[in-house]
Motif scaffolding. Sequence first.
Motif, PDB file in Angstrom:
ATOM      1  N   UNK A  81       3.499  -4.569   2.465  1.00 48.35           N
ATOM      2  CA  UNK A  81       2.933  -4.419   1.127  1.00 48.35           C
ATOM      3  C   UNK A  81       1.655  -5.171   0.867  1.00 48.35           C
ATOM      4  N   UNK A  82       1.613  -6.427   1.239  1.00 47.14           N
ATOM      5  CA  UNK A  82       0.416  -7.196   0.924  1.00 47.14           C
ATOM      6  C   UNK A  82      -0.773  -6.762   1.765  1.00 47.14           C
ATOM      7  N   UNK A  83      -0.518  -6.279   2.999  1.00 46.64           N
ATOM      8  CA  UNK A  83      -1.614  -5.753   3.827  1.00 46.64           C
ATOM      9  C   UNK A  83      -2.193  -4.490   3.192  1.00 46.64           C
ATOM     10  N   UNK A  84      -1.309  -3.625   2.739  1.00 44.50           N
ATOM     11  CA  UNK A  84      -1.752  -2.379   2.112  1.00 44.50           C
ATOM     12  C   UNK A  84      -2.531  -2.662   0.830  1.00 44.50           C
ATOM     13  N   UNK A  85      -2.034  -3.604   0.034  1.00 46.59           N
ATOM     14  CA  UNK A  85      -2.714  -3.958  -1.214  1.00 46.59           C
ATOM     15  C   UNK A  85      -4.109  -4.518  -0.935  1.00 46.59           C
ATOM     16  N   UNK A  86      -4.224  -5.357   0.078  1.00 44.49           N
ATOM     17  CA  UNK A  86      -5.545  -5.894   0.443  1.00 44.49           C
ATOM     18  C   UNK A  86      -6.486  -4.773   0.879  1.00 44.49           C
ATOM     19  N   UNK A  87      -5.974  -3.829   1.636  1.00 46.88           N
ATOM     20  CA  UNK A  87      -6.789  -2.689   2.062  1.00 46.88           C
ATOM     21  C   UNK A  87      -7.300  -1.897   0.873  1.00 46.88           C
ATOM     22  N   UNK A  89      -7.627  -3.034  -2.181  1.00 49.40           N
ATOM     23  CA  UNK A  89      -8.523  -3.905  -2.943  1.00 49.40           C
ATOM     24  C   UNK A  89      -9.925  -3.930  -2.329  1.00 49.40           C
ATOM     25  N   UNK A  90     -10.009  -4.081  -1.017  1.00 48.08           N
ATOM     26  CA  UNK A  90     -11.311  -4.099  -0.355  1.00 48.08           C
ATOM     27  C   UNK A  90     -12.003  -2.744  -0.441  1.00 48.08           C
ATOM     28  N   UNK A  91     -11.238  -1.674  -0.310  1.00 49.71           N
ATOM     29  CA  UNK A  91     -11.816  -0.336  -0.433  1.00 49.71           C
ATOM     30  C   UNK A  91     -12.331  -0.106  -1.850  1.00 49.71           C
ATOM     31  N   UNK A  92     -11.586  -0.570  -2.838  1.00 50.22           N
ATOM     32  CA  UNK A  92     -12.016  -0.435  -4.232  1.00 50.22           C
ATOM     33  C   UNK A  92     -13.314  -1.201  -4.467  1.00 50.22           C
ATOM     34  N   UNK A  93     -13.411  -2.394  -3.913  1.00 52.01           N
ATOM     35  CA  UNK A  93     -14.637  -3.187  -4.078  1.00 52.01           C
ATOM     36  C   UNK A  93     -15.835  -2.469  -3.458  1.00 52.01           C
ATOM     37  N   UNK A  94     -15.641  -1.880  -2.298  1.00 50.28           N
ATOM     38  CA  UNK A  94     -16.731  -1.153  -1.638  1.00 50.28           C
ATOM     39  C   UNK A  94     -17.120   0.095  -2.429  1.00 50.28           C
ATOM     40  N   UNK A 104     -13.221   6.401  -7.910  1.00 49.00           N
ATOM     41  CA  UNK A 104     -12.468   6.269  -6.657  1.00 49.00           C
ATOM     42  C   UNK A 104     -11.963   4.825  -6.498  1.00 49.00           C
ATOM     43  N   UNK A 105     -12.784   3.873  -6.933  1.00 46.10           N
ATOM     44  CA  UNK A 105     -12.358   2.472  -6.902  1.00 46.10           C
ATOM     45  C   UNK A 105     -11.169   2.278  -7.833  1.00 46.10           C
ATOM     46  N   UNK A 106     -11.223   2.898  -9.013  1.00 48.12           N
ATOM     47  CA  UNK A 106     -10.111   2.790  -9.966  1.00 48.12           C
ATOM     48  C   UNK A 106      -8.836   3.393  -9.363  1.00 48.12           C
ATOM     49  N   UNK A 107      -8.959   4.496  -8.668  1.00 48.58           N
ATOM     50  CA  UNK A 107      -7.792   5.115  -8.026  1.00 48.58           C
ATOM     51  C   UNK A 107      -7.206   4.182  -6.980  1.00 48.58           C
ATOM     52  N   UNK A 108      -8.053   3.491  -6.222  1.00 48.63           N
ATOM     53  CA  UNK A 108      -7.558   2.534  -5.238  1.00 48.63           C
ATOM     54  C   UNK A 108      -6.824   1.387  -5.913  1.00 48.63           C
ATOM     55  N   UNK A 109      -7.351   0.897  -7.022  1.00 44.37           N
ATOM     56  CA  UNK A 109      -6.670  -0.179  -7.756  1.00 44.37           C
ATOM     57  C   UNK A 109      -5.336   0.301  -8.319  1.00 44.37           C
ATOM     58  N   UNK A 110      -5.295   1.561  -8.717  1.00 47.93           N
ATOM     59  CA  UNK A 110      -4.067   2.157  -9.251  1.00 47.93           C
ATOM     60  C   UNK A 110      -2.978   2.261  -8.175  1.00 47.93           C
ATOM     61  N   UNK A 111      -3.396   2.312  -6.920  1.00 50.68           N
ATOM     62  CA  UNK A 111      -2.443   2.424  -5.810  1.00 50.68           C
ATOM     63  C   UNK A 111      -1.867   1.075  -5.379  1.00 50.68           C
ATOM     64  N   UNK A 112      -2.452  -0.009  -5.814  1.00 51.23           N
ATOM     65  CA  UNK A 112      -1.982  -1.334  -5.385  1.00 51.23           C
ATOM     66  C   UNK A 112      -0.532  -1.610  -5.790  1.00 51.23           C
ATOM     67  N   UNK A 113      -0.126  -1.377  -7.045  1.00 50.06           N
ATOM     68  CA  UNK A 113       1.275  -1.699  -7.383  1.00 50.06           C
ATOM     69  C   UNK A 113       2.306  -0.954  -6.532  1.00 50.06           C
ATOM     70  N   UNK A 114       2.078   0.323  -6.266  1.00 52.01           N
ATOM     71  CA  UNK A 114       3.065   1.060  -5.479  1.00 52.01           C
ATOM     72  C   UNK A 114       2.986   0.689  -4.003  1.00 52.01           C
ATOM     73  N   UNK A 115       1.817   0.236  -3.547  1.00 47.97           N
ATOM     74  CA  UNK A 115       1.739  -0.213  -2.153  1.00 47.97           C
ATOM     75  C   UNK A 115       2.400  -1.577  -1.983  1.00 47.97           C
TER      76      UNK A 115
END
Length: 142
Positions: A81-87, A89-94, A104-115
Amino acid sequence: MSAIRLLLNIIWLVFAGFWLAIGYVVAGLICCLLIVTIPFGVASFRIAGYVLWPFGREMIRKPSAGVGAGFLNVIWFVVAGWWLALGHLFTAAALAVTIIGAPMAWANLKLIPISLVPFGREIVDSDRLVAAPVHRTPARQH
């Protein structure tokens, strides 16, 4: 609004969703090799479906989730989970660097809780979420 969601989902699918979904599917297949880890594989497949088409969908808690979901979430968080969340997070920042990448960054942030904690959660259409009645707990009387 549905036309915008469709457009965002198509852009997402081409630039990020397809590749993220493949990663979750491969992880799910690996998890399904052992009988003990099949629930983790199923969770990976659910996330893969959400990752393919995230706009217009939301993640909510299942009211029926219990201690088992919490136990599985602890294992998931430690192992993946924490590896996926970091991925995400970094993708959202980019992606947030450009105006077009902001949704697209917002969608990545939206995926963090379920990851982070996929068990005891379900993915529903945003329209269904808005149309559903809100259940509120009555205030305590002193």
